[in-house]
Write a protein that holds these residues in place. Structure first.
Motif, PDB file in Angstrom:
ATOM      1  N   ARG A 137      57.484  17.741  35.327  1.00 31.16           N
ATOM      2  CA  ARG A 137      58.387  17.369  36.391  1.00 31.16           C
ATOM      3  C   ARG A 137      59.615  18.279  36.426  1.00 31.16           C
ATOM      4  NH1 ARG A 137      58.943  12.590  34.943  1.00 31.16           N
ATOM      5  NH2 ARG A 137      57.010  11.906  35.884  1.00 31.16           N
ATOM      6  N   PHE A 138      59.910  18.941  35.336  1.00 27.46           N
ATOM      7  CA  PHE A 138      61.105  19.760  35.273  1.00 27.46           C
ATOM      8  C   PHE A 138      60.832  21.241  35.483  1.00 27.46           C
ATOM      9  CE2 PHE A 138      62.642  15.939  33.267  1.00 27.46           C
ATOM     10  CZ  PHE A 138      63.938  15.854  33.742  1.00 27.46           C
ATOM     11  N   PHE A 139      59.575  21.621  35.603  1.00 21.07           N
ATOM     12  CA  PHE A 139      59.257  23.025  35.765  1.00 21.07           C
ATOM     13  C   PHE A 139      58.552  23.243  37.097  1.00 21.07           C
ATOM     14  CE2 PHE A 139      59.922  22.581  31.273  1.00 21.07           C
ATOM     15  CZ  PHE A 139      60.523  23.782  30.911  1.00 21.07           C
ATOM     16  N   GLY A 140      58.705  24.453  37.647  1.00 22.74           N
ATOM     17  CA  GLY A 140      58.123  24.754  38.944  1.00 22.74           C
ATOM     18  C   GLY A 140      59.114  24.490  40.053  1.00 22.74           C
ATOM     19  N   GLY A 141      58.712  24.825  41.282  1.00 22.08           N
ATOM     20  CA  GLY A 141      59.595  24.623  42.419  1.00 22.08           C
ATOM     21  C   GLY A 141      59.927  23.164  42.632  1.00 22.08           C
ATOM     22  N   GLN A 142      61.136  22.913  43.095  1.00 16.90           N
ATOM     23  CA  GLN A 142      61.562  21.538  43.305  1.00 16.90           C
ATOM     24  C   GLN A 142      60.804  20.930  44.477  1.00 16.90           C
ATOM     25  OE1 GLN A 142      65.678  21.139  42.746  1.00 16.90           O
ATOM     26  NE2 GLN A 142      65.831  19.027  43.428  1.00 16.90           N
ATOM     27  N   GLY A 143      60.463  19.636  44.358  1.00 11.75           N
ATOM     28  CA  GLY A 143      59.600  18.990  45.339  1.00 11.75           C
ATOM     29  C   GLY A 143      60.322  18.253  46.445  1.00 11.75           C
ATOM     30  N   MET A 144      61.635  18.045  46.307  1.00  6.29           N
ATOM     31  CA  MET A 144      62.382  17.343  47.361  1.00  6.29           C
ATOM     32  C   MET A 144      63.872  17.604  47.177  1.00  6.29           C
ATOM     33  SD  MET A 144      62.526  13.403  46.054  1.00  6.29           S
ATOM     34  CE  MET A 144      63.016  13.029  44.347  1.00  6.29           C
ATOM     35  N   PHE A 145      64.621  17.425  48.227  1.00  4.56           N
ATOM     36  CA  PHE A 145      66.077  17.546  48.201  1.00  4.56           C
ATOM     37  C   PHE A 145      66.673  16.444  49.067  1.00  4.56           C
ATOM     38  CE2 PHE A 145      64.949  21.780  46.909  1.00  4.56           C
ATOM     39  CZ  PHE A 145      66.018  22.256  46.160  1.00  4.56           C
ATOM     40  N   THR A 146      67.917  16.069  48.753  1.00  9.17           N
ATOM     41  CA  THR A 146      68.692  15.252  49.670  1.00  9.17           C
ATOM     42  C   THR A 146      69.523  16.198  50.529  1.00  9.17           C
ATOM     43  OG1 THR A 146      70.420  15.021  47.975  1.00  9.17           O
ATOM     44  CG2 THR A 146      68.832  13.227  48.190  1.00  9.17           C
ATOM     45  N   VAL A 187      74.007   0.873  57.162  1.00 11.06           N
ATOM     46  CA  VAL A 187      73.678   1.561  55.916  1.00 11.06           C
ATOM     47  C   VAL A 187      73.596   3.049  56.192  1.00 11.06           C
ATOM     48  CG1 VAL A 187      72.003   1.832  54.054  1.00 11.06           C
ATOM     49  CG2 VAL A 187      72.376  -0.412  55.059  1.00 11.06           C
ATOM     50  N   GLN A 188      74.377   3.821  55.476  1.00 10.20           N
ATOM     51  CA  GLN A 188      74.311   5.268  55.615  1.00 10.20           C
ATOM     52  C   GLN A 188      72.971   5.760  55.068  1.00 10.20           C
ATOM     53  OE1 GLN A 188      76.522   7.442  56.958  1.00 10.20           O
ATOM     54  NE2 GLN A 188      75.151   9.136  56.534  1.00 10.20           N
ATOM     55  N   PRO A 189      72.124   6.363  55.894  1.00  9.29           N
ATOM     56  CA  PRO A 189      70.808   6.787  55.396  1.00  9.29           C
ATOM     57  C   PRO A 189      70.903   7.948  54.421  1.00  9.29           C
ATOM     58  CG  PRO A 189      71.135   7.563  57.641  1.00  9.29           C
ATOM     59  CD  PRO A 189      72.308   6.683  57.320  1.00  9.29           C
ATOM     60  N   GLN A 190      70.037   7.916  53.418  1.00  6.38           N
ATOM     61  CA  GLN A 190      69.861   9.060  52.536  1.00  6.38           C
ATOM     62  C   GLN A 190      68.808   9.963  53.177  1.00  6.38           C
ATOM     63  OE1 GLN A 190      71.741   9.552  49.824  1.00  6.38           O
ATOM     64  NE2 GLN A 190      72.785   7.629  50.306  1.00  6.38           N
ATOM     65  N   ARG A 191      69.193  11.166  53.531  1.00 10.46           N
ATOM     66  CA  ARG A 191      68.292  12.071  54.233  1.00 10.46           C
ATOM     67  C   ARG A 191      67.534  12.917  53.214  1.00 10.46           C
ATOM     68  NH1 ARG A 191      73.116  12.270  57.312  1.00 10.46           N
ATOM     69  NH2 ARG A 191      73.755  14.131  56.171  1.00 10.46           N
ATOM     70  N   LEU A 192      66.229  12.752  53.181  1.00 13.51           N
ATOM     71  CA  LEU A 192      65.387  13.487  52.244  1.00 13.51           C
ATOM     72  C   LEU A 192      64.567  14.526  52.989  1.00 13.51           C
ATOM     73  CD1 LEU A 192      63.842  10.694  49.971  1.00 13.51           C
ATOM     74  CD2 LEU A 192      65.945  11.977  49.606  1.00 13.51           C
ATOM     75  N   ILE A 193      64.321  15.655  52.337  1.00 12.63           N
ATOM     76  CA  ILE A 193      63.305  16.592  52.783  1.00 12.63           C
ATOM     77  C   ILE A 193      62.286  16.692  51.655  1.00 12.63           C
ATOM     78  CG2 ILE A 193      64.629  18.623  51.986  1.00 12.63           C
ATOM     79  CD1 ILE A 193      63.319  20.116  54.397  1.00 12.63           C
ATOM     80  N   VAL A 194      61.038  16.395  51.995  1.00 14.25           N
ATOM     81  CA  VAL A 194      59.949  16.336  51.016  1.00 14.25           C
ATOM     82  C   VAL A 194      58.957  17.431  51.336  1.00 14.25           C
ATOM     83  CG1 VAL A 194      58.118  14.889  50.048  1.00 14.25           C
ATOM     84  CG2 VAL A 194      60.271  13.839  50.784  1.00 14.25           C
ATOM     85  N   PHE A 195      58.541  18.174  50.323  1.00 13.62           N
ATOM     86  CA  PHE A 195      57.630  19.296  50.522  1.00 13.62           C
ATOM     87  C   PHE A 195      56.180  18.848  50.359  1.00 13.62           C
ATOM     88  CE2 PHE A 195      61.401  21.738  48.663  1.00 13.62           C
ATOM     89  CZ  PHE A 195      61.964  21.901  49.920  1.00 13.62           C
TER      90      PHE A 195
END
Length: 585
Positions: A257-266, A69-77
Motif C-alpha cells: 500500500r505504501f509503494f507504487g503510484g498513489q491510488g487516490m487524492f483529495t 456537509v462540506q463534501p470531501q472531493r476525491l479523485i480515484v484512479f
C-alpha cells in the motif's frame, strides 16, 4: 372629533375582521404551498455563513433543513482513467467535523477551571481526567512529564490552551489533528489481478492466461478446496489451500500500500498538484507525459485540457476540483445512523452504473473495474457496550455483576477504577465501564480515516453473481458460463486484462487495522437465502449449508423423490419447487 374618528376606525376594523372571519368560515381549506427546494452547490466557493443560517429551523417552515456537509472531493484512479467522487461524512447525525469541535469545547471548558474565561495549560493539567490520561492522552501525573507535555503541546508558548492544540494533545498524534484524514494508498489495478488467489490457482501453467482446459476443470478443482465439505467454497479456503498464511497476507498488503503510484487524492486547497500529476503519469504512462488519447472520450480529463493539445500539464489539474462528481457517497457513523442507511451512493450522470449496496459496503461495476467503498466503526457506543460487557465477564471473578477495584487490572484495560467509579460506591457496573471506554476513545470517535485495502479477490467477485462472498454448489456448476461472460474477445480463455480489477477503499473510526480478512473458513450466508413462513420445515432442515438450494447430497429422501421435486431438472431443489410439489414428502 378624534374620538369619533377612532370609533369609525374601530367600527370599520370590526366589520373587516368580521367579514374576513365569515368568508374564512365558508371558504374551503387552503392547501399549504410545497416546501421550498433547496439546492446545495456542488462546487466551491460557497457562502458558508448563508448555509449555516439555512440550517437553522425557521418559524412556520413545515420541516427542518438538514445541516450542510462540506463534501470531501476525491479523485480515484481506475484502469480507464480517474473518476470524481464526492463524499458526505456524518457523525451522530451531524456534519462530521462537529464531533471534533464538541470535544475541543469540552477540553477548553476543563482548562478554564476557575471560570475566568481563560483556558490555561496549568488548569488543564490539574484536571483528574487529563492528569491520569483517561482521555487517551499522555499522563500529567509526574511533574517532569507534566512540564514535557505542556512544552510539547503549547506550540505557541503562550500558556493558554488554544483550539488548534487540543486535538493533538488528546490523540497523542499530529496525524489525528483533523476530523478527516487520508492514508496514502497505492494504485491497485494490476496488483489486485496479480494477487487474486483464484487466478493463481486456476492458472496451472502460470502463463498469465486461464485457458479453455483450465476453465473446463475449474469447478472440480475448486470443489477440492472445500475444506469443510459443505459444498461451498470461500475466499478463505482458497487462501488456506494455497499455503499462504494470514500473517503473510496482512504484511504484504500493508507493504504494497505504501509503494507504487498513489491510488487516490483529495482535492482541496492543500492538494499537491505535482504529486498528483506524477502519480497519474506513473499509473497510466509508466512515468511519461500524460496523453489524453489513451482515455475514453467521456473521461473527465478531456474536459480540463485548456489548450486542447492532448497532453495534461500541472497548471491544468486544479480544474479537477471544480468538476461535478460522477458519484456522491454518503457515510454515516454513530448511533443515529441506524435511522437511515449507513452507506449509500448516488450516480450523478445518466451513463453512470447503478451502485449495489450490501450492509456496510457499496460497490459499482465500472466495466473493467469494481469500485468498492466500505465503512467500519469500532468506536460506536454499541461497540463500547460490547467491550464493557466482555470486560465485566472476564474480570468479574465472583460473578456478582460488577467489578471491584481488586478485580480490575489497569494494565491492559487502561481503565482507572477511581476515575470510572463516578458514584464512588466502589463498584463498577457495565454502564460505568462503558462510559470510561467512551471517554478514552472520544478522540477516535471524532476522527474518520480513509485508506485503500488489499485482500479481496477480483476474479472471485466476478464469478460470484449474488456477491455473497462464497461460491455455492449451484454457482460452481455455472462456473463455465460465468467465465464465458468475461471472455470479451471470444478466445475461449481469460486473459489477464479481462479479469476486472478491484479497488477497495475503507472509511473507518477506531484503531488501525490494515487488512481486515475474515478469519473463519465458513462465512454464514447472511441474507443470501430466501426462506419464508410457507417454506416446509423439511426444506430448512435439509438445507445444511444455508445456500437456499438442496443438492442431491443434502437430500435425505429417495432419488425418485428428488427427481419429482427438481422440476427444472437442474440438480437442485429450490424453496419454490418444494412449495409447488407439497405431496412428494
Amino acid at each position: 372629533m378624534r374620538a369619533v374618528l377612532s370609533s369609525c376606525v374601530l367600527f370599520s376594523l370590526a366589520m373587516v375582521v368580521g367579514g374576513c372571519n365569515e368568508r374564512a368560515a365558508k371558504a374551503p381549506p387552503v392547501k399549504p404551498p410545497p416546501p421550498p427546494v433547496v439546492v446545495q452547490p456542488i462546487v466551491d466557493p460557497i457562502d458558508l455563513i448563508a448555509l449555516e443560517e439555512m440550517a437553522v429551523p425557521q418559524a412556520g417552515l413545515p420541516f427542518e433543513l438538514e445541516p450542510y456537509v462540506q463534501p470531501q472531493r476525491l479523485i480515484v484512479f481506475t484502469s480507464q482513467g480517474p473518476i470524481r467522487v464526492d463524499v458526505l461524512l456524518w457523525i451522530d447525525d451531524q456534519p462530521y467535523d462537529h464531533a471534533m469541535e464538541e470535544l475541543v469545547d469540552h477540553v477548553l471548558k476543563l482548562a478554564d477551571a476557575n471560570g475566568d474565561g481563560k483556558a490555561t495549560w496549568d488548569e488543564l493539567a490539574d484536571q483528574p481526567e487529563l492528569r491520569s490520561g483517561q482521555f487517551g492522552n499522555l499522563s500529567f501525573e509526574d511533574p517532569r512529564q507534566r512540564k514535557q507535555n505542556i512544552d510539547r503541546y503549547d506550540t505557541n508558548r503562550n500558556g493558554w490552551v488554544d483550539r488548534a492544540e487540543v486535538p493533538r494533545m488528546v490523540s497523542r498524534s499530529s496525524a489525528r489533528t483533523e476530523a478527516f484524514s487520508v492514508r496514502r494508498t497505492s494504485y491497485a489495478v494490476n496488483r489486485s489481478r496479480t494477487d487474486s488467489p483464484l487466478r493463481q490457482m486456476l492458472d496451472e501453467n502460470s502463463d498469465g492466461v486461464i485457458d479453455s482446459e483450465e476453465i473446463a476443470t475449474a469447478a472440480n478443482r475448486l470443489r477440492l478446496r472445500d475444506l469443510d465439505d459443505d459444498e461451498i467454497v470461500t475466499p478463505m479456503e482458497l487462501i488456506t489451500a494455497s499455503g499462504r498464511s494470514m500473517t503473510d497476507m496482512t504484511r504484504s498488503g500493508d507493504r504494497r500500500r505504501f509503494f507504487g503510484g498513489q491510488g487516490m487524492f483529495t482535492l482541496d486547497d492543500s492538494t499537491p498538484w505535482n504529486d498528483l500529476l506524477y502519480a497519474m503519469q506513473e499509473n497510466y504512462e509508466r512515468g511519461g507525459q500524460l496523453q489524453l488519447d489513451k482515455f475514453p472520450s467521456e473521461n473527465l480529463l478531456h474536459t480540463i485540457d485548456a489548450d486542447a493539445d492532448g497532453v495534461l500539464s500541472k497548471e491544468e489539474l486544479p480544474k479537477l476540483a471544480s468538476l461535478p462528481p460522477e458519484y456522491e457517497l454518503t457515510i454515516r457513523f454513530g448511533d443515529d445512523a441506524e435511522k437511515q442507511p449507513r452507506i449509500s451512493m448516488t450516480p450523478f450522470r445518466m451513463t453512470s452504473a447503478e451502485p449495489i449496496t450490501k450492509s456496510n459496503e457499496v460497490s459499482v461495476n465500472l466495466g473493467t473495474d469494481w469500485l468498492v467503498f466500505r465503512m467500519r466503526d469500532n468506536v460506536s457506543s454499541e461497540f463500547a457496550l460490547r467491550q464493557a460487557e466482555s470486560l465485566l465477564q472476564t474480570y468479574d471473578g465472583n460473578q456478582d455483576g460488577y467489578l471491584e477495584e481488586s478485580e480490575l487490572p489497569e494494565q491492559g484495560t487502561n481503565i482507572n477504577f477511581a476515575m470510572a467509579d463516578k458514584d464512588k460506591d466502589e463498584k463498577l457496573y457495565v454502564e460505568e465501564i462503558e462510559a470510561s471506554l467512551l471517554q478514552r476513545n472520544w478522540v477516535q470517535r471524532c476522527h474518520i480515516r480513509l485508506q485503500g485495502i488489499d485482500g479481496d479477490d477480483p476474479l472471485f467477485r466476478a464469478v460470484d453473481p449474488v456477491r455473497d462472498g462464497r461460491l455455492s454448489a449451484r454457482e460452481l456448476k455455472q462456473l463455465e458460463k460465468q467465465f464465458a461472460s468475461m471472455d470479451a474477445d471470444k478466445s475461449h480463455s481469460i486473459e489477464f486484462d479481462e479479469i476486472p480489477s478491484l479497488l477497495v477503499f475503507e472509511f473507518f473510526r477506531g484503531e488501525q487495522d490494515d487488512n481486515q480478512l475474515v478469519r473463519s473458513i465458513y462465512t454464514p450466508p447472511g441474507d443470501a437465502t430466501e426462506i419464508n413462513e410457507l417454506t416446509p420445515d423439511w426444506f430448512s432442515g435439509m438445507d445444511y449449508n444455508g445456500d437456499g438450494d438442496i443438492s442431491i447430497r443434502e437430500f435425505l429422501g429417495t432419488p425418485d423423490q428428488f427427481s419429482k421435486l427438481d422440476a427444472d431438472n437442474d440438480g437442485f431443489i429450490t424453496a419454490a419447487e418444494a412449495l409447488s410439489t407439497p405431496d412428494v414428502l
